[in-house]
Structures are given as structure tokens and as C-alpha cells.
Enzyme design. Structure first.
Site, PDB file in Angstrom:
ATOM      1  N   LYS A  52       0.865  -1.382   0.142  1.00 25.15           N
ATOM      2  CA  LYS A  52      -0.047   0.032  -0.028  1.00 25.15           C
ATOM      3  C   LYS A  52       0.912   1.063   0.093  1.00 25.15           C
ATOM      4  CE  LYS A  52      -3.755  -2.628   2.037  1.00 25.15           C
ATOM      5  NZ  LYS A  52      -4.730  -3.147   3.385  1.00 25.15           N
ATOM      6  N   GLN A  96      -4.656  -2.128   9.515  1.00 28.65           N
ATOM      7  CA  GLN A  96      -4.317  -3.272   8.847  1.00 28.65           C
ATOM      8  C   GLN A  96      -5.220  -4.585   9.977  1.00 28.65           C
ATOM      9  OE1 GLN A  96      -3.286  -3.694   5.730  1.00 28.65           O
ATOM     10  NE2 GLN A  96      -4.038  -5.831   5.713  1.00 28.65           N
ATOM     11  N   ASP A 119     -11.115   2.338   4.311  1.00 30.52           N
ATOM     12  CA  ASP A 119     -11.319   0.854   4.117  1.00 30.52           C
ATOM     13  C   ASP A 119     -12.834   0.646   4.089  1.00 30.52           C
ATOM     14  OD1 ASP A 119      -9.160  -0.760   3.968  1.00 30.52           O
ATOM     15  OD2 ASP A 119      -8.703  -1.074   5.933  1.00 30.52           O
TER      16      ASP A 119
END
Ligand code: NAD
Length: 289
Positions: A52, A96, A119
Site C-alpha cells: 500500500k 491493517q 477501508d
């Protein structure tokens, strides 16, 4: 059969994003800044987060990686998240997953400010998505939509069978394919581990989206002639044929299923790169909002 080339489409998307970033720079506007919080030292999470950060550099975004020890308490992690919520330099951030078991994942997701929830896992984002309002859409389902859109695959009135109901893939995918939008307007069947007659259901599908995490589960006898098959699954399995000793397998038995399909995604090179590009789109969206 047409192969849905996620590498090609994601490269196109990244080029468009890079052009927009350049325009922002030239107009002295703020450059998108994504932060990623990595708790602990899980190898797979480390790989995903590094990818990312690399993607951000590729399109000209700023990025910050925040590493926290696996021993961090829930309250300490909440404090770190609130710092990011209140930091105007950061446009969006991700925590994450998975996070260590002693921390409640839902509490952490709810702590993320909805306007920075790139997200798309916050209940507010999920609710807005279900209502067909403009919001962050989880990266993998958004990547699938972008792939369908790029290849102009017809979806209205089609029967779409989604296999798997996780909060990050299957469940949002089923909502999105049923919305009054393009891609969407499908008649959707959401299937899962308790579904009894999966094969019969799949055989009636015009579009199958497989996200169950069982390598090569979907064989040709599940698929009707001409169906569109999107393979979200990625599982690392041992292999004597590769240098690394591993290979990546999807949830679809590609060789036999592709012979029956109108469109199909390969693994790797299908949904994976689209997921990465979709997070960048969400970060750009955070800035535009
Ligand atoms: P998960 O384990 O959270 O969910 C799996 C789902 O599949 C569950 O809802 C379960 O009910 C269902 N399921 C399991 N066995 C089944 C069966 N026999 N029949 C029908 N349904 C069954 O998994 P996830 O996080 O949604 O991920 C699914 C797969 O997608 C994994 O391989 C994962 O690595 C992959 N993935 C890929 C990307 C990407 O970018 N390509 C992103 C996320 C996940």
C-alpha cells in the site's frame, strides 16, 4: 472467453490518479496522504501494508506507516487512532486487519472517523453503501465493480451469486450488485458455508463472485455456459514448481471453468491488483470530500 485483466485495468486507474495528483500539485492543493497502522509483526500484514505504501508512492500520494507493538492495549490503540482522526495532514487511514486477539476489532473500526474511513468498514460507511449514498466502499468489492465497469459487462437483470459473506468481501459485494446502479441491478443470491444446494444455485447464475478462501473449490460443474466468473480468493499453497516453494491459487479451478465462461478473472492478476487500486481511489475520494 475474455480474461478480465486486473493488472491492465489497475494500471490505467493508477495513471488517472497520478494525473489528478499532478493537477493538485500544480494548483498548490493538498496532496492526498494515506496512513496505515500496523499492529504487531504478522508477515502477511507486513507485505500488504508495504504494498500500500509503494502504491501511494507510485501515484504521488504521501503515506505514513505507523508500526505499533502487538502488546499494545485497546485503549492505547484507540488513542493512536484518535491522533490520526484529529490530524489534518492525514486524509484517510487504515488499520491493517487482523489485529491482535485481545483488541476488539469492531471497537477499533468504530473509532475511525467516518470521513477518513478509506477501508469502508465503519458502520456509517456500510450503512451509506447499503442506501446507495456516495461513500467509501471496501476496496475489494470496489475493485470488482471497477473491473466489471471497465469491460462494460452487462449486469442489470442478471442473477449474481456471491459465495462467501465476510464483512470485507462477500457481504458488501452482494449489497453492491443488488443496488439500483451500474454495476448492479442484479438479482443477488448471497451464499455461505451453511447454504445447502450451492451447486444448483450456481448453475442458475449469470455472474458468480467466489470469495470463500477454498482453493479451486468452484469447478466447471458449478458453472453454466457463458457465465461471468470473478475469483476473489487468494490462497498460498506449497508448490515444487516455483522457486519460492509456493504458488497462489484462487477459489476457481481456472482451466476447466474458463472454458465455459464469457469472462473470468485470473489469479493472480485479477481482483488482487484491483483491490490495491481501489484503496487509492478511496483515498482520493477522502480528499475530494
Ligand atoms: P472469510 O474466511 O472471512 O469468509 C469466507 C466466507 O466463505 C464465509 O462467509 C463462509 O461462510 C464462506 N464459505 C466457506 N466455505 C464455504 C463453502 N464450502 N460454501 C459456501 N460458502 C463457504 O474470507 P474473506 O476474508 O472474505 O476472503 C475470502 C477469500 O478472498 C480468501 O481467499 C482471501 O484471501 C481472499 N481475498 C482476496 C482479496 C483480494 O484482494 N483479491 C481481498 C480480500 C480477500
Amino acid at each position: 472467453m475474455i480474461k478480465l485483466d486486473g493488472i491492465h485495468v489497475s494500471t490505467e486507474i493508477k495513471k488517472q490518479i497520478a494525473t489528478e495528483v499532478l493537477a493538485l500539485k500544480n494548483n498548490c492543493k493538498k496532496i492526498p496522504h494515506l496512513a496505515a497502522v500496523l499492529v504487531g509483526d504478522d508477515g502477511a500484514s507486513e507485505t500488504y501494508v508495504n504494498a500500500k505504501v509503494k502504491d501511494c508512492a507510485e501515484v504521488g500520494f504521501q503515506s505514513t506507516l505507523i508500526r505499533l507493538p502487538s502488546t499494545i492495549s485497546e485503549n492505547e490503540l484507540i488513542t493512536e487512532i484518535n491522533k490520526l482522526n484529529n490530524n489534518d495532514a492525514i486524509d484517510g487511514f487504515i488499520v491493517q486487519l487482523p489485529i491482535p486477539k485481545h483488541i476488539n476489532e469492531q471497537i477499533i473500526i468504530k473509532t475511525i472517523a467516518p470521513n477518513k474511513d478509506v477501508d469502508g468498514f465503519h458502520p456509517q460507511s456500510v450503512g451509506k453503501m447499503a442506501l446507495n449514498l456516495h461513500t467509501f466502499i471496501p476496496a475489494t468489492p470496489l475493485g470488482v465493480l471497477k473491473l466489471i465497469e471497465h469491460y462494460k459487462i452487462e449486469t442489470a437483470g442478471k442473477h449474481c451469486v456471491v459465495i462467501g459473506r465476510s464483512h470485507i468481501v462477500g457481504s458488501p459485494m452482494s449489497i453492491l450488485m443488488g443496488r439500483n446502479a451500474y454495476p448492479g441491478n442484479c438479482t443477488v443470491t448471497l451464499t455461505h458455508s451453511k447454504t445447502k444446494n450451492l451447486k444448483e444455485i450456481c448453475l442458475t447464475a449469470d455472474i458468480i463472485i467466489a470469495a470463500l478462501g477454498k482453493p479451486e473449490f468452484l469447478t466447471a460443474d458449478y458453472v453454466k455456459q457463458g457465465a461471468v466468473v470473478i475469483d476473489v480468493g487468494i490462497t498460498r499453497v506449497k508448490s515444487d514448481l516455483t522457486k519460492s516453494g509456493y504458488k497462489l491459487l484462487g477459489d476457481v479451478k481456472y482451466d476447466e471453468v474458463s472454458a465455459k465462461c464469457s469472462y473470468i478473472t485470473p489469479v493472480p492478476g485479477g481482483v488482487g491488483p484491483m483491490t490495491r487500486a481501489a484503496l487509492l481511489l478511496n483515498t482520493l475520494f477522502a480528499v475530494k470530500k
